[in-house]
Design a protein around this motif. Structure first.
Motif, short mmCIF file in Angstrom:
data_model
loop_
_atom_site.label_atom_id
_atom_site.label_comp_id
_atom_site.label_asym_id
_atom_site.label_seq_id
_atom_site.Cartn_x
_atom_site.Cartn_y
_atom_site.Cartn_z
N ALA A 262 17.38 -47.98 -51.30
CA ALA A 262 17.37 -46.58 -52.11
C ALA A 262 18.92 -46.09 -51.61
O ALA A 262 19.34 -46.45 -50.95
CB ALA A 262 16.34 -45.81 -51.69
N GLY A 263 19.03 -44.82 -52.20
CA GLY A 263 20.20 -44.09 -52.08
C GLY A 263 20.32 -43.69 -50.43
O GLY A 263 19.26 -43.44 -49.73
N HIS A 264 21.63 -43.35 -49.98
CA HIS A 264 21.88 -43.02 -48.83
C HIS A 264 22.86 -41.98 -48.68
O HIS A 264 23.64 -41.83 -49.56
CB HIS A 264 21.94 -44.20 -47.93
N VAL A 265 23.02 -41.37 -47.53
CA VAL A 265 24.39 -40.53 -47.14
C VAL A 265 25.40 -41.26 -46.55
O VAL A 265 25.13 -42.11 -45.58
CB VAL A 265 23.89 -39.20 -46.48
N ALA A 266 26.42 -41.08 -46.88
CA ALA A 266 27.67 -41.61 -46.24
C ALA A 266 28.27 -40.69 -45.33
O ALA A 266 28.64 -39.43 -45.64
CB ALA A 266 28.60 -42.44 -47.47
N LEU A 267 28.65 -41.38 -44.25
CA LEU A 267 29.34 -40.54 -43.14
C LEU A 267 30.87 -41.19 -42.85
O LEU A 267 31.05 -42.09 -42.84
CB LEU A 267 28.67 -40.64 -41.88
N ARG A 338 29.02 -36.72 -57.04
CA ARG A 338 28.21 -36.85 -55.62
C ARG A 338 28.60 -35.59 -54.85
O ARG A 338 29.65 -35.22 -54.66
CB ARG A 338 28.16 -38.14 -55.01
N PRO A 339 27.45 -35.05 -54.35
CA PRO A 339 27.66 -33.90 -53.30
C PRO A 339 28.64 -34.24 -51.92
O PRO A 339 28.32 -35.32 -51.62
CB PRO A 339 26.26 -33.41 -52.51
N VAL A 340 29.53 -33.49 -51.84
CA VAL A 340 30.39 -33.51 -50.56
C VAL A 340 30.33 -32.39 -49.65
O VAL A 340 30.53 -31.40 -49.80
CB VAL A 340 32.11 -33.93 -50.91
N VAL A 341 29.74 -32.79 -48.57
CA VAL A 341 29.70 -31.73 -47.36
C VAL A 341 30.59 -31.85 -46.28
O VAL A 341 30.45 -33.01 -45.62
CB VAL A 341 28.00 -31.66 -47.02
N ALA A 478 23.40 -32.42 -47.60
CA ALA A 478 23.68 -33.14 -48.50
C ALA A 478 22.46 -33.93 -49.07
O ALA A 478 22.47 -34.06 -50.45
CB ALA A 478 24.53 -34.52 -47.82
N ARG A 479 21.41 -34.31 -48.48
CA ARG A 479 20.39 -34.90 -48.88
C ARG A 479 19.68 -34.07 -50.01
O ARG A 479 19.21 -34.38 -51.11
CB ARG A 479 19.14 -35.09 -47.76
N SER A 480 19.38 -32.64 -49.23
CA SER A 480 18.93 -31.78 -50.49
C SER A 480 19.55 -31.68 -51.98
O SER A 480 19.10 -31.84 -52.81
CB SER A 480 18.75 -30.41 -50.15
N ARG A 481 20.98 -31.71 -51.88
CA ARG A 481 21.88 -31.55 -53.05
C ARG A 481 21.78 -32.81 -53.86
O ARG A 481 21.96 -32.69 -55.11
CB ARG A 481 23.29 -31.43 -52.84
N ALA A 482 21.57 -34.01 -53.16
CA ALA A 482 21.65 -35.34 -53.79
C ALA A 482 20.13 -35.63 -54.52
O ALA A 482 19.81 -36.78 -54.87
CB ALA A 482 21.94 -36.38 -53.03
N GLY A 483 19.07 -34.93 -54.20
CA GLY A 483 17.70 -35.27 -54.50
C GLY A 483 17.20 -36.20 -53.56
O GLY A 483 16.16 -37.04 -53.95
N PRO A 485 15.30 -38.05 -50.12
CA PRO A 485 14.09 -37.47 -49.22
C PRO A 485 14.74 -37.07 -47.78
O PRO A 485 15.79 -37.51 -47.52
CB PRO A 485 13.31 -38.89 -49.10
N ASP A 486 13.97 -36.42 -47.14
CA ASP A 486 14.22 -36.03 -45.61
C ASP A 486 14.73 -37.21 -44.90
O ASP A 486 15.32 -36.77 -43.99
CB ASP A 486 13.35 -34.85 -45.10
N ASP A 487 14.27 -38.02 -44.88
CA ASP A 487 14.46 -39.40 -43.90
C ASP A 487 15.43 -40.29 -44.71
O ASP A 487 15.77 -41.64 -44.12
CB ASP A 487 13.16 -39.92 -43.70
N ALA A 488 16.14 -40.06 -45.81
CA ALA A 488 17.07 -40.75 -46.33
C ALA A 488 18.09 -41.17 -45.28
O ALA A 488 18.65 -40.48 -44.59
CB ALA A 488 17.84 -40.36 -47.45
N PRO A 489 18.48 -42.61 -45.08
CA PRO A 489 19.35 -42.98 -44.15
C PRO A 489 20.93 -42.19 -44.35
O PRO A 489 21.32 -42.10 -45.23
CB PRO A 489 19.34 -44.68 -44.05
N VAL A 490 21.41 -42.33 -42.98
CA VAL A 490 23.05 -41.81 -42.93
C VAL A 490 23.61 -42.95 -42.55
O VAL A 490 23.26 -43.69 -41.26
CB VAL A 490 23.20 -40.68 -42.01
N ARG A 491 24.69 -43.54 -43.11
CA ARG A 491 25.29 -44.85 -42.89
C ARG A 491 26.89 -44.45 -42.84
O ARG A 491 27.20 -43.80 -43.65
CB ARG A 491 25.11 -45.87 -43.58
#
Length: 562
Positions: A262-267, A338-341, A478-483, A485-491
């Motif tokens: 699934a989707g994830h947050v990039a760091l 895509r949201p940038v925070v 970032a997770r909230s703005r991208a829709g 879940p709260d446990d979406a991974p950060v990579r």
């Protein structure tokens, strides 16, 4: 007593916060050397998540040493998250602020529901002081003349080398920084200890205190030694609880079928002085290279699984050109929709703010030093120094301004005018970019720019920052703005395995082109064609060591908080 096979024991987490835990290193060799030392990221994860683990029954922490304000505030947010579960949290110290008067350890301690102090220790909480060192007197003695120009009166990084003492603008800025951080500390101590803020200020002004005096004043709850602290904690949580370092805690997940990716947050990290080229460690510490950071931002934009990006900025700025390069990549990423925070660490000022301003949301800690929207530039003239040691210079040139930036002579009036015009152009462009990124009129940004440094709290009040919080808060947004879940991974946005780094990159878009960095990167360009150090490069090294610019610089002043 060891737990029965298949039975998970009750766990009492412990953590040593008397020293700063290690932040995750950038390269494999540094990660190897850091093994065995407490790790900041796992500690923060445990503080925020372990309270939900039914096997974790409490938290005990050693405190007392000096911590950077921003790091302390990030850790304090974690302790508060754990304490919100209602499980016991106990801090203990041999002494607090002993001989330093530093407040950070005590402010951190007030997030725990109980504070213990060793009977022979004390509480040396004395307030917030700001110190800055001026180099002009030493430069005069060496025969080095700084010829700098700045935009504008609050761009105090130039004052450190041009002047012998604080200007009025410099004093105003530092006074506000001290008051902002001190007021925040007082408010947190008051809330944590159930005291009136006025009473807290009185206690600080009357310090330092012995352990007995601190107990009588309500600054600590109990006096005792380590063994007595742990015995008391076990009476609260049960004698069978097994001690576990917080950074060794891992969440337990129930077995489940594999899910499609699934989707994830990039760091993306922007850590250290901003420079052109690759990220590396140089004589001045960490360097955030525009090539490396830009490649990470492009990788995030190209990855269809990346749904949002968090850019963690901990940088005082640096090269104006490198800052603009990174700024452009942040804008391109934001334009993908895509949201940038941005999450700000200890400092995200000048060039550090330049790269942050296009983000959709900017999050800072209360003590983050940010803003410093300004520029300075010029050179250090060493002709007097050379003359003192018996060195003379002969020159041949073509071009009216070929030697404009030579350190062996001063600027002419014409050259100084040209330098000023260049700095004006960079400053006006900087202000315009901030206005564009913050969706504010240029005139409004111009009023709060002028090179002034703001704390995160004050930056929020003037509109340079959106929210106060740490890295986890930025990830949550970032997770909230991208829709997600709260446990979406950060990579990490850019990850190249060690084995892959050994191969030769195919082109400039290949991540391997910027992944391989070494500790010698900061020395490239210093060796001349005859095998000796190039003279201009050598002078650049001296200038850099003294904090003097060799080009237009977006950098905040060096500030020491006590």
């Amino acid at each position: 007593m060891p737990a029965m096979p298949g039975h998970r024991p009750r766990q009492l987490l412990e953590v040593d916060l008397s020293t700063l835990p290690v932040a995750p290193p950038d390269d494999p060799v540094a990660r190897l050397l850091a093994r065995g030392r407490p790790q900041l990221r796992p500690i923060l994860r445990a503080l925020h998540e372990a309270a939900a683990d039914r096997h974790v029954v409490g938290l005990v922490a050693k405190i007392g040493g000096r911590l950077p304000w921003a790091a302390m505030q990030e850790l304090r947010l974690g302790v508060q998250a754990f304490a919100a579960s209602g499980k016991p949290t106990v801090a203990w110290a041999e002494s607090i602020g002993d001989g330093t008067g530093d407040m950070t350890a005590y402010v951190l301690a007030t997030a725990f529901d109980e504070i213990w102090l060793q009977p022979g220790g004390g509480v040396g909480v004395l307030g917030v002081g700001v110190e800055t060192t001026f180099l002009r007197g030493a430069l005069d003695r060496l025969g080095i003349e700084p010829q700098l120009d700045q935009r504008h009166e609050f761009k105090n990084a130039a004052d450190r080398v041009m002047r012998h003492e604080l200007t009025e603008a410099h004093r105003v800025a530092l006074d506000r920084i001290a008051e902002s951080i001190y007021s925040d500390a007082v408010a947190r101590i008051a809330a944590g200890r159930g005291l009136d803020p006025t009473r807290v200020r009185e206690l600080v002004d009357a310090g330092p205190r012995t352990a007995a005096e601190a107990l009588e004043a309500g600054l600590v709850d109990s006096l005792g030694y380590r063994d007595e602290v742990y015995a008391a904690v076990r009476r609260r949580v049960g004698p069978d609880a097994e001690l576990l370092f917080a950074d060794r805690w891992r969440p337990r997940h129930a077995p489940s079928l594999p899910r499609p990716r699934a989707g994830h947050v990039a760091l993306v990290a922007v850590h250290g002085e901003i420079v052109t080229g690759r990220s590396h460690r140089g004589p001045r510490g960490r360097q955030a290279g525009s090539d490396t950071v830009g490649a990470a931002l492009r990788a995030a934009a190209a990855d269809r699984h990346v749904r949002a990006v968090v850019v963690h900025v901990d940088s005082p700025g640096g090269s104006a050109v490198a800052s603009e390069t990174i700024w452009r990549e942040v804008c391109r990423l934001r334009d993908t929709g895509r949201p940038v925070v941005v999450s700000m660490g200890r400092v995200a000022a000048s060039g550090g703010y330049y790269v942050a301003c296009p983000a959709d949301v900017v999050v800072a800690l209360p003590s983050t030093l940010t803003g410093s929207i300004g520029v300075f530039g010029g050179k250090a003239v060493v002709s007097d120094l050379l003359e003192r040691v018996g060195l003379t210079t002969g020159t041949v040139s073509r071009g009216e301004r070929a030697l404009m930036y030579s350190a062996r002579r001063g600027f002419t009036d014409d050259e100084r005018e040209r330098l000023g015009a260049s700095l004006d152009a960079i400053y006006d462009d900087f202000v315009a970019k901030v206005a564009q990124g913050r969706h504010r009129p240029v005139a409004e940004i111009a009023e709060i720019a002028r090179g002034r440094v703001w704390t995160g709290s004050d930056a929020r009040d003037v509109g340079l920052v959106d929210e106060l919080g740490g890295l986890r808060d930025a990830v949550r947004i970032a997770r909230s703005r991208a829709g997600l879940p709260d446990d979406a991974p950060v990579r990490p946005a850019l990850h190249v395995p060690l084995a892959a780094r050994l191969g030769r990159p195919r082109n400039s878009e290949d991540p391997r082109a910027v992944a391989g960095t070494t500790g010698l990167a900061g020395l490239t360009g210093l060796v001349g064609t005859d095998g000796g150090m190039d003279g201009r490069a050598a002078l650049d090294v001296v200038a850099a060591a003294l904090g003097l610019p060799t080009s237009a610089v977006l950098r905040m002043p060096s500030v020491r908080l006590r």
